[in-house]
Write an enzyme that holds these catalytic residues in place. Structure first.
Site, PDB file in Angstrom:
ATOM      1  N   LYS A  70      -1.238  -8.579  -3.643  1.00  0.00           N
ATOM      2  CA  LYS A  70      -2.154  -8.436  -2.534  1.00  0.00           C
ATOM      3  C   LYS A  70      -3.476  -9.296  -3.028  1.00  0.00           C
ATOM      4  CE  LYS A  70      -0.426  -4.680   0.450  1.00  0.00           C
ATOM      5  NZ  LYS A  70      -0.949  -3.484   0.856  1.00  0.00           N
ATOM      6  N   ASP A 106      -2.968  -4.349   7.491  1.00  0.00           N
ATOM      7  CA  ASP A 106      -2.913  -2.999   7.176  1.00  0.00           C
ATOM      8  C   ASP A 106      -4.297  -2.356   7.976  1.00  0.00           C
ATOM      9  OD1 ASP A 106      -1.123  -2.591   5.706  1.00  0.00           O
ATOM     10  OD2 ASP A 106      -2.177  -2.914   3.707  1.00  0.00           O
TER      11      ASP A 106
END
Ligand code: NAP
Length: 286
Positions: A70, A106
């Site tokens: 990520k 997210d």
């Protein structure tokens, strides 16, 4: 049916075999009748650059990014959204004329169940348990909602200090303070929202909770307990929260909503959120 024209989407991670994203996204693609397939790609850290160059070469439309890539993917992208820059991590990538672009869904995923409660969050005080990757998305989300205070609680003073200083140059200016676990009692009595971002309570230690019942009882009535874990359901944390009369939210909606936001970027059409939810629930036996 896979044909000569079927487009490719996927997720890169290592390990990746446990990922629920293929199940969720392929259910959505089928529902939409979109001629795409979503595949899990196990990619080792040292192969990430080669993998995404290959994706570009074979016309992959977009992909999700999970642990451990990520952050590592960020220097490989031509463009990074302000949301991903604020969080310091990318979980969704798509192809543009300039190269790969990335964002972090997210944050919208986390916010979706809170926004559906139609509350005013500007006076809210939030306690975040844990200071890892998911906590970063939660802090960014709280800043976006212009909350009054975000208290991040962790077990390592060193990591807490690094977490705090990483936000100092952020344009989001989160109202952040960091605390050792021992400060929880005082913090919980003022909290409107308590978020578990630690893995405590996941299988195989499903009977564990980051808060004891005694600590949970410190949280004021009317508050929300939000566990990012989606299996088991409910977690012990949410069971204790419900016993104390708090409103529980589990991590399933966040998982679905972050995926839906990614799908909407790739396909430029609304995602079938209910279908995605159902596919996961059925798979998890919920
Ligand atoms: P991570 O980066 O590894 O962070 C985990 C955090 O939990 C770290 O701060 C760690 O502390 C803390 N922690 C771990 N064990 C602990 C313990 N026994 N006591 C106290 N603190 C402990 O992981 P992540 O990516 O943030 O993910 C965290 C959780 O969120 C996972 O359960 C994941 O499945 C869930 N999640 C859900 C979604 C969703 O869509 N629902 C999305 C993202 C993540 P140290 O820093 O001191 O090690």
């Amino acid at each position: 049916m896979i044909t000569g024209k079927t487009g490719l989407l996927g997720v890169v991670g290592d390990p990746i075999g446990h990922s629920l994203s293929p199940l969720m996204h392929n259910a959505a693609l089928e529902k939409l009748g979109a001629d795409y397939v979503y595949v899990a790609f196990p990619v080792a850290a040292e192969q990430l650059k080669t993998a995404i160059e290959g994706f570009a070469a074979v016309g992959v439309r977009g992909f999700s990014v999970t642990i451990p890539h990520k952050q590592a993917i960020m220097p490989l992208l031509a463009d990074i959204s302000p949301a991903a820059q604020a969080v310091g991590a990318v979980n969704t990538v798509w192809r543009t004329e300039q190269g790969w672009a990335g964002t972090n869904t997210d944050v919208v995923g986390f916010l979706a169940p809170l926004q559906s409660l139609n509350r005013d969050w500007t006076e809210a005080k939030t306690v975040v348990l844990g200071n890892g990757g998911a906590a970063r998305a939660v802090v960014a989300a709280c800043a976006q909602m212009e909350m009054q205070a975000v208290h991040v609680v962790g077990r390592s003073l060193e990591k807490l200090a690094a977490f705090e200083s990483s936000w100092q140059t952020s344009p989001l200016h989160p109202p952040l303070t960091v605390h050792a676990w021992e400060s929880l009692t005082d913090l919980l009595s003022q909290a409107d929202l308590v978020v578990n971002t630690t893995p405590i309570g996941m299988h195989p230690k499903a009977d564990a909770s980051p808060l004891t019942l005694e600590l949970m009882q410190q949280v004021k009535q009317g508050a929300i307990a939000y566990d990012l874990i989606y299996t088991p359901s409910p977690t012990q944390f949410l069971t204790l929260a419900a016993q104390h009369g708090l409103t529980p939210i589990d991590g399933l909606e966040m998982l679905v909503q972050q995926g839906a936001a990614a799908l909407e970027i790739w396909l430029q059409q609304a995602a079938p959120v209910d279908t995605m939810h159902q596919a996961l629930k059925q798979h998890l036996g919920l």
